[in-house]
Enzyme design. Structure first.
Site, PDB file in Angstrom:
ATOM      1  N   CYS A 113       0.805  -1.232   0.000  1.00  0.00           N
ATOM      2  CA  CYS A 113       0.000   0.000   0.000  1.00  0.00           C
ATOM      3  C   CYS A 113       0.834   1.275   0.000  1.00  0.00           C
ATOM      4  CB  CYS A 113      -0.975  -0.022   1.169  1.00  0.00           C
ATOM      5  SG  CYS A 113      -2.176  -1.352   0.971  1.00  0.00           S
ATOM      6  N   HIS A 253      -3.442   6.976   2.221  1.00  0.00           N
ATOM      7  CA  HIS A 253      -3.886   5.666   1.733  1.00  0.00           C
ATOM      8  C   HIS A 253      -5.194   5.316   2.439  1.00  0.00           C
ATOM      9  CE1 HIS A 253      -4.053   1.532   0.688  1.00  0.00           C
ATOM     10  NE2 HIS A 253      -3.831   1.108   1.910  1.00  0.00           N
ATOM     11  N   ASN A 283     -10.363  -0.426   0.010  1.00  0.00           N
ATOM     12  CA  ASN A 283      -8.908  -0.326  -0.139  1.00  0.00           C
ATOM     13  C   ASN A 283      -8.508  -0.921  -1.486  1.00  0.00           C
ATOM     14  OD1 ASN A 283      -6.155  -0.500  -0.016  1.00  0.00           O
ATOM     15  ND2 ASN A 283      -6.061  -1.519   1.978  1.00  0.00           N
TER      16      ASN A 283
HETATM   17  C1  COA Z   1      -9.857  -5.751   9.871  1.00  0.00           C
HETATM   18  C2  COA Z   1     -10.450  -4.747  10.818  1.00  0.00           C
HETATM   19  C3  COA Z   1     -11.519  -3.930  10.111  1.00  0.00           C
HETATM   20  C4  COA Z   1     -11.105  -5.478  11.972  1.00  0.00           C
HETATM   21  O1  COA Z   1     -11.650  -4.535  12.851  1.00  0.00           O
HETATM   22  P1  COA Z   1     -11.386  -4.660  14.417  1.00  0.00           P
HETATM   23  O2  COA Z   1     -12.114  -3.570  15.053  1.00  0.00           O
HETATM   24  O3  COA Z   1      -9.893  -4.725  14.611  1.00  0.00           O
HETATM   25  O4  COA Z   1     -12.064  -6.003  14.748  1.00  0.00           O
HETATM   26  P2  COA Z   1     -11.434  -7.296  15.431  1.00  0.00           P
HETATM   27  O5  COA Z   1     -10.496  -7.962  14.474  1.00  0.00           O
HETATM   28  O6  COA Z   1     -10.931  -6.901  16.780  1.00  0.00           O
HETATM   29  O7  COA Z   1     -12.719  -8.148  15.605  1.00  0.00           O
HETATM   30  C5  COA Z   1     -13.752  -7.786  16.495  1.00  0.00           C
HETATM   31  C6  COA Z   1     -14.851  -8.793  16.350  1.00  0.00           C
HETATM   32  O8  COA Z   1     -15.526  -8.563  15.096  1.00  0.00           O
HETATM   33  C7  COA Z   1     -15.552  -9.770  14.353  1.00  0.00           C
HETATM   34  N1  COA Z   1     -15.483  -9.458  12.938  1.00  0.00           N
HETATM   35  C8  COA Z   1     -14.376  -9.401  12.155  1.00  0.00           C
HETATM   36  N2  COA Z   1     -14.728  -9.099  10.906  1.00  0.00           N
HETATM   37  C9  COA Z   1     -16.072  -8.947  10.906  1.00  0.00           C
HETATM   38  C10 COA Z   1     -17.006  -8.619   9.912  1.00  0.00           C
HETATM   39  N3  COA Z   1     -16.654  -8.388   8.642  1.00  0.00           N
HETATM   40  N4  COA Z   1     -18.307  -8.533  10.267  1.00  0.00           N
HETATM   41  C11 COA Z   1     -18.708  -8.761  11.514  1.00  0.00           C
HETATM   42  N5  COA Z   1     -17.866  -9.086  12.497  1.00  0.00           N
HETATM   43  C12 COA Z   1     -16.555  -9.169  12.196  1.00  0.00           C
HETATM   44  C13 COA Z   1     -14.362 -10.543  14.834  1.00  0.00           C
HETATM   45  O9  COA Z   1     -14.517 -11.924  14.566  1.00  0.00           O
HETATM   46  C14 COA Z   1     -14.367 -10.244  16.312  1.00  0.00           C
HETATM   47  O10 COA Z   1     -15.338 -11.048  16.942  1.00  0.00           O
HETATM   48  P3  COA Z   1     -15.047 -11.656  18.398  1.00  0.00           P
HETATM   49  O11 COA Z   1     -14.860 -10.475  19.289  1.00  0.00           O
HETATM   50  O12 COA Z   1     -16.270 -12.453  18.665  1.00  0.00           O
HETATM   51  O13 COA Z   1     -13.804 -12.461  18.226  1.00  0.00           O
HETATM   52  C15 COA Z   1      -9.359  -3.783  11.382  1.00  0.00           C
HETATM   53  O14 COA Z   1      -8.535  -4.501  12.286  1.00  0.00           O
HETATM   54  C16 COA Z   1      -8.499  -3.173  10.340  1.00  0.00           C
HETATM   55  O15 COA Z   1      -8.973  -2.438   9.498  1.00  0.00           O
HETATM   56  N6  COA Z   1      -7.183  -3.418  10.389  1.00  0.00           N
HETATM   57  C17 COA Z   1      -6.254  -2.831   9.475  1.00  0.00           C
HETATM   58  C18 COA Z   1      -6.408  -3.478   8.155  1.00  0.00           C
HETATM   59  C19 COA Z   1      -5.623  -2.800   7.099  1.00  0.00           C
HETATM   60  O16 COA Z   1      -5.470  -1.612   7.132  1.00  0.00           O
HETATM   61  N7  COA Z   1      -5.141  -3.573   6.123  1.00  0.00           N
HETATM   62  C20 COA Z   1      -4.487  -3.087   4.977  1.00  0.00           C
HETATM   63  C21 COA Z   1      -3.255  -2.369   5.311  1.00  0.00           C
HETATM   64  S1  COA Z   1      -2.707  -1.542   3.900  1.00  0.00           S
END
Ligand code: COA
Length: 328
Positions: A113, A253, A283
């Site tokens: 990215c 980004h 993204n």
């Molecule tokens: C992926 C992302 C959106 C997840 O959000 P988060 O707030 O960190 O959520 P978590 O991973 O802590 O998960 C929280 C809960 O939601 C759930 N969950 C994850 N994805 C889900 C979805 N699409 N829909 C519903 N629930 C979801 C998880 O299973 C977890 O459940 P649990 O508490 O029962 O285990 C976030 O971590 C993120 O954006 N990270 C950076 C990703 C990124 O930038 N990538 C590219 C870099 S260039």
């Protein structure tokens, strides 16, 4: 030493749209969760016959048309992608041939990215060295080909798209001001596509285990991205005797709206100093910076003479920020 300026910009997104409601039918998720946790409402998805070079070519043609120069006038083409049509030949070669850019050399740049920003940094230096006049930087990705649509943690995030910017000489003091790029390979395990390379070539087993798709530890990436996007912008500005108040726009980004707003808040930026369009594209990896810049220009938020900072964090980890004066 001459300066280097961005002299044209154009993008391409495929017409197909995948909404949060569509994803609700594919994995256990819901529109409210996706919007609240990421800011994304829909993303564009390429048709099966469309590959990364096709989108890159559209963006390249539109950029040259905007500037009114012929493909033969290009000196170099840098394609920043993590989803090349093939590992080789490079996507830059495919685009160069179909574009008819007979005088250009070029290469693919793999930096996830942050790649578009590394491409801008590289192009600016090729031009400032006085050895190149027209360098085209293209960011293009067909992320839908490497995303596991059974994994709700990643499939909600990504979309397909491409964008390009033309870099050419400018009077000294105009255009490119500086950069701060870093890599930190210790974070490599948090976001990767494990199979398909020399470490783990494709086998029936790698396919069965879905190892040719993006694997991510979302929270690790999130925390790193917020911290580094803030620190990199702060440090780059300080290096040039500037503070966040001095810039017209942060064009970040687009990985997660919460990453952008958290970094922007730490920098003390107001809402109208930050471009967010993740709601419509998700993204797109290589496409986010040009797409967000195009939207800023079209919305009348970026004018000649404005100071703009581009910033990104991505798999690797890669980190990049570029400071430019907008010149068209
Ligand atoms: C992926 C992302 C959106 C997840 O959000 P988060 O707030 O960190 O959520 P978590 O991973 O802590 O998960 C929280 C809960 O939601 C759930 N969950 C994850 N994805 C889900 C979805 N699409 N829909 C519903 N629930 C979801 C998880 O299973 C977890 O459940 P649990 O508490 O029962 O285990 C976030 O971590 C993120 O954006 N990270 C950076 C990703 C990124 O930038 N990538 C590219 C870099 S260039």
């Amino acid at each position: 030493m001459p300066g280097a300026k961005i002299s044209a910009l154009a993008c391409y997104v495929p017409p197909g749209v995948l909404t949060n409601q569509d994803l609700e039918k594919m994995v256990e998720t819901n529109d409210q969760w996706i919007v609240e946790r990421t800011g994304i409402r829909e993303r564009h998805i390429a048709a099966p016959e469309v590959a990364t070079s096709d989108m890159a070519l559209e963006a390249a043609r539109a950029t040259l048309e905007q500037r009114g120069i012929a493909p033969a006038e290009l000196d170099a083409i840098i394609v920043r992608t993590v989803t090349p049509d093939m590992l080789f030949p490079s996507t830059a070669c495919l685009v160069q041939d179909r574009l008819g850019a007979k005088g250009a050399w070029g290469f693919d740049l793999v930096a996830a990215c942050s790649g578009f920003i590394y491409g801008l940094t590289t192009a600016a230096h090729l031009v400032m060295a006085g050895t190149h006049r027209n360098v085209l930087v293209i960011g293009a990705d067909t992320m839908s080909r490497v995303i596991d649509y059974t994994d709700r943690g990643t499939c909600i995030l990504f979309g397909d798209g491409a964008g390009a910017m033309l870099i050419e000489p400018a009077p000294q003091g105009e255009g490119f001001i500086g950069f701060l790029n870093e890599i930190d390979g210790s974070g490599g395990d948090y976001l990767k596509m494990p199979a398909g390379g020399s470490r783990m070539p494709a086998t029936c087993e790698t396919v069965k285990q879905r190892l040719h798709f993006v694997k991510q530890e979302g929270q690790q990436v999130f925390k790193y991205a917020v911290r580094k996007m803030y620190e990199t912008c702060r440090d780059l500005l300080a290096r040039h005797g500037l503070t966040p108040k001095d810039i017209k726009l942060l064009i970040p980004h687009q990985a997660n709206q919460r990453i952008i707003t958290a970094a922007a808040e730490r920098l003390g930026l107001s809402c109208d100093q930050v471009i967010i369009n993740i709601d419509r594209y998700g993204n797109t990896t290589g496409g986010t910076i040009p797409l967000a810049t195009r939207d800023a220009v079209e919305a009348g938020k970026l004018h000649k003479g404005d100071l703009v900072i581009f910033a990104a964090v991505g798999a690797g980890f890669t980190v990049g920020a570029n400071l430019w004066r907008w010149e068209y």
